[in-house]
Design a protein around this motif. Sequence first.
Motif, mmCIF file in Angstrom:
data_model
loop_
_atom_site.group_PDB
_atom_site.id
_atom_site.type_symbol
_atom_site.label_atom_id
_atom_site.label_comp_id
_atom_site.label_asym_id
_atom_site.label_seq_id
_atom_site.Cartn_x
_atom_site.Cartn_y
_atom_site.Cartn_z
ATOM 1 N N LEU A 22 -12.709 -8.112 0.309
ATOM 2 C CA LEU A 22 -11.843 -7.431 0.899
ATOM 3 C C LEU A 22 -10.395 -7.413 0.118
ATOM 4 C CD1 LEU A 22 -10.598 -5.928 3.574
ATOM 5 C CD2 LEU A 22 -9.765 -7.881 4.356
ATOM 6 N N GLN A 23 -10.133 -8.712 -0.534
ATOM 7 C CA GLN A 23 -9.171 -8.815 -1.355
ATOM 8 C C GLN A 23 -9.278 -7.974 -2.651
ATOM 9 O OE1 GLN A 23 -8.929 -13.056 -1.994
ATOM 10 N NE2 GLN A 23 -7.849 -13.349 -0.004
ATOM 11 N N GLU A 24 -10.421 -8.047 -3.307
ATOM 12 C CA GLU A 24 -10.969 -7.384 -4.422
ATOM 13 C C GLU A 24 -10.698 -5.759 -4.152
ATOM 14 O OE1 GLU A 24 -14.822 -8.755 -5.619
ATOM 15 O OE2 GLU A 24 -13.998 -10.622 -6.558
ATOM 16 N N MET A 25 -11.293 -5.287 -3.062
ATOM 17 C CA MET A 25 -11.200 -3.915 -2.678
ATOM 18 C C MET A 25 -9.780 -3.597 -2.538
ATOM 19 S SD MET A 25 -12.307 -0.914 -2.129
ATOM 20 C CE MET A 25 -14.122 -1.176 -2.064
ATOM 21 N N LEU A 65 -15.501 -14.479 7.359
ATOM 22 C CA LEU A 65 -16.020 -15.485 6.139
ATOM 23 C C LEU A 65 -15.445 -15.294 4.769
ATOM 24 C CD1 LEU A 65 -19.829 -14.982 7.287
ATOM 25 C CD2 LEU A 65 -18.341 -17.120 7.663
ATOM 26 N N PRO A 66 -15.458 -16.512 4.165
ATOM 27 C CA PRO A 66 -14.990 -16.395 2.902
ATOM 28 C C PRO A 66 -15.288 -15.449 1.829
ATOM 29 C CG PRO A 66 -15.134 -18.732 3.322
ATOM 30 C CD PRO A 66 -15.744 -17.736 4.609
ATOM 31 N N THR A 67 -16.688 -15.179 1.740
ATOM 32 C CA THR A 67 -17.091 -14.177 0.743
ATOM 33 C C THR A 67 -16.679 -12.802 1.294
ATOM 34 O OG1 THR A 67 -19.234 -15.263 0.700
ATOM 35 C CG2 THR A 67 -19.343 -13.122 0.160
ATOM 36 N N ARG A 77 -18.577 -2.062 6.445
ATOM 37 C CA ARG A 77 -18.877 -3.167 7.618
ATOM 38 C C ARG A 77 -17.903 -4.089 7.825
ATOM 39 N NH1 ARG A 77 -24.504 -4.380 9.267
ATOM 40 N NH2 ARG A 77 -24.506 -6.407 10.500
ATOM 41 N N ILE A 78 -17.396 -4.665 6.574
ATOM 42 C CA ILE A 78 -16.320 -5.714 6.838
ATOM 43 C C ILE A 78 -14.850 -5.051 7.459
ATOM 44 C CG2 ILE A 78 -14.769 -7.022 5.437
ATOM 45 C CD1 ILE A 78 -16.848 -7.397 3.306
ATOM 46 N N ILE A 79 -14.479 -3.913 7.313
ATOM 47 C CA ILE A 79 -13.440 -3.272 7.872
ATOM 48 C C ILE A 79 -13.913 -3.122 9.314
ATOM 49 C CG2 ILE A 79 -12.142 -1.011 8.157
ATOM 50 C CD1 ILE A 79 -12.561 -0.803 4.832
ATOM 51 N N THR A 80 -14.735 -2.791 9.701
ATOM 52 C CA THR A 80 -15.152 -2.572 11.335
ATOM 53 C C THR A 80 -15.182 -4.084 11.999
ATOM 54 O OG1 THR A 80 -17.704 -2.955 11.111
ATOM 55 C CG2 THR A 80 -16.816 -0.614 11.042
ATOM 56 N N GLU A 81 -15.533 -5.030 11.017
ATOM 57 C CA GLU A 81 -15.526 -6.382 11.852
ATOM 58 C C GLU A 81 -13.911 -6.833 12.140
ATOM 59 O OE1 GLU A 81 -16.879 -11.045 11.022
ATOM 60 O OE2 GLU A 81 -17.252 -9.367 9.743
ATOM 61 N N LEU A 82 -13.117 -6.511 10.940
ATOM 62 C CA LEU A 82 -11.792 -6.648 10.837
ATOM 63 C C LEU A 82 -11.106 -6.032 12.220
ATOM 64 C CD1 LEU A 82 -9.845 -8.412 9.505
ATOM 65 C CD2 LEU A 82 -9.254 -6.440 7.860
ATOM 66 N N LEU A 83 -11.388 -4.696 12.276
ATOM 67 C CA LEU A 83 -10.962 -4.000 13.494
ATOM 68 C C LEU A 83 -11.297 -4.602 14.812
ATOM 69 C CD1 LEU A 83 -11.590 -0.312 12.328
ATOM 70 C CD2 LEU A 83 -9.390 -1.330 12.850
ATOM 71 N N MET A 84 -12.557 -5.125 14.785
ATOM 72 C CA MET A 84 -12.792 -5.622 16.135
ATOM 73 C C MET A 84 -12.132 -6.933 16.476
ATOM 74 S SD MET A 84 -16.593 -7.067 17.211
ATOM 75 C CE MET A 84 -16.502 -8.627 16.577
ATOM 76 N N LEU A 85 -11.899 -7.581 15.403
ATOM 77 C CA LEU A 85 -10.889 -8.953 15.406
ATOM 78 C C LEU A 85 -9.286 -8.586 15.799
ATOM 79 C CD1 LEU A 85 -12.520 -11.003 12.302
ATOM 80 C CD2 LEU A 85 -12.943 -11.539 14.828
ATOM 81 N N LYS A 86 -9.116 -7.665 15.324
ATOM 82 C CA LYS A 86 -7.677 -7.109 15.405
ATOM 83 C C LYS A 86 -7.597 -6.801 16.900
ATOM 84 C CE LYS A 86 -4.499 -4.006 12.981
ATOM 85 N NZ LYS A 86 -4.398 -3.103 11.881
#
Length: 545
Positions: free
Chosen positions: A112-115, A105-107, A130-139
């Motif tokens: 992620l970019q700011e981090m 999602l854009p938010t 939580r965002i990183i775990t979602e990204l790992l799942m998508l990956k």
Amino acid sequence: RPRRFGKTMNMNMLHCFLRAPEVFAPKGSTKPQHNKKENQDLFDGLEISRAGEAYQLERGKRPVLFISFRTVKEMNWDDAWIRMRSLLSSLAQETSQGAPVDKLLPTKQRILQEMCAEKINPADCESILRIITELLMLKHNGMTPWVLIDEYDAPMQAAYQYDYYKPMRNLMKGLLGDCLKDSDFLHKAVITGIVRVAKEDIFSDLNNLGVYGVLQDRFASCFGFTHSEVKGLLALREADDHLAAVRTWYNGYRIGIDRAVTVYNPWSLINHLANLTQIPQPYWVNTSTNHLVHELLSRADITVKQGLHQLLDPAGDHTTTQTVCEYVPLRDVERKAENLWGLLLAAGYLTAAGMTGSPDNLDKIVHLRIPNDEVRRVYGDLVNRWLRGGEAGGGRGMELLDALVAGEVEVFAGRFERLVLTSMSYFDPGGGEPERFYHGFILGIMQHLRDRYIVDSQRESGLGRYDLALEPRDKTKLGFVLEFKSCIRESDSLSETAQTALQQIQDKHYHVHLMERGVKTVIALGLAFKGKQATVAHATLTKAD
């Protein structure tokens, strides 16, 4: 488990065993592929390869998020936040490589970019795991990841020690809670630390944690070396004759209760194996300053000092039975003795010799002891610190005791008054029960006499209960009874209060117990305190008295 007990080594092992091969995009292609050769032979031939199909099915199956908070130990909040942000930024950058970030999602993309750019604020940072775990799942084509979090409590301990507990608590509660609770992007999580931080501190929203501390039987042999493993290691180094010494110095950590296993400190044992020409050395206790433990015990009340006396008393069994809180609320660790005993147990400065009552209770009655000779040195250092009267006292504690046992009471009184005046700069006697504070302070100093005297506290004798008594092991020597009084009102006289304490010893015959045990002469000492001032009244009592 205590520090240097193999927690990170085990987490690295799990990371290598569980993680799916890395995803990469070949040059000239946008389609991600797996490096299928990664770690394929690392565990071949080891016990895990013969443990059954269930284990092999988990091998290399899922993505893994592995993070250690061990480096976040700064002395102030601003530096701690910079360190934390840098750590999480590196993790975000690594995960983002070759990942479909545009599917977030854009938010979440913004966070992620700011981090990654280290321009994020603490509030937004709380959702990054939580965002990183979602990204790992998508990956990894929808495969939910394992999350391995090592030394989760390191930032909390530093924050408590250096007085920025609240902002760090809020940050860790957000980071871990957001990642671990009701997440669609999480398979399972493994979390390690030294202390079992109170649930209400950072895990208040999690109800499905399985916690395995030093009083639980499961995984008892998985951290630290068992006796058979140590024998095997010594045999490999052709050093079987070292077994007795390393057993005395490094063994003694009893993990579990019903099916307990006693293990050796792995850090000390490995270091000893690397230096076999040397006699055993205190390797583990020298990996930390032990400053926090010294400070907490120095400021502890009389009940804790009495427990330490039982642990160190050469005439006893070197155990003390105490109520222990397994959840350690760091912010309240000094308010209740059970919290301090829980910290000492979890951190490896004590071990459990057994337990009374139900293992399901959070507050347990535990029989505690010092694990081995290496850790015993910590308590020896603590007693020496008491004898110095903090950092300011020099050698005054020893001079004080020398005058006392020699019967030079006027010299003792003068040195004691000076010691209290300097030491109270380090140990605050404030609070609702100053007599208990002074009682504990003096009991700590008296520990140095335990080879020559039986140091007793609050035992019934005559018509009451004395505060402190020193019974000489050689009954031809002087015995001592001490009574403490604090000046309640500002107008109270120190000398009159000391005389009141002395008169109480005589009126209630507190010295009778020592004389019944063969001591011929007892010196009674009434000690009065007012803030950082003290005075001593004394009398010599014989059997006729």
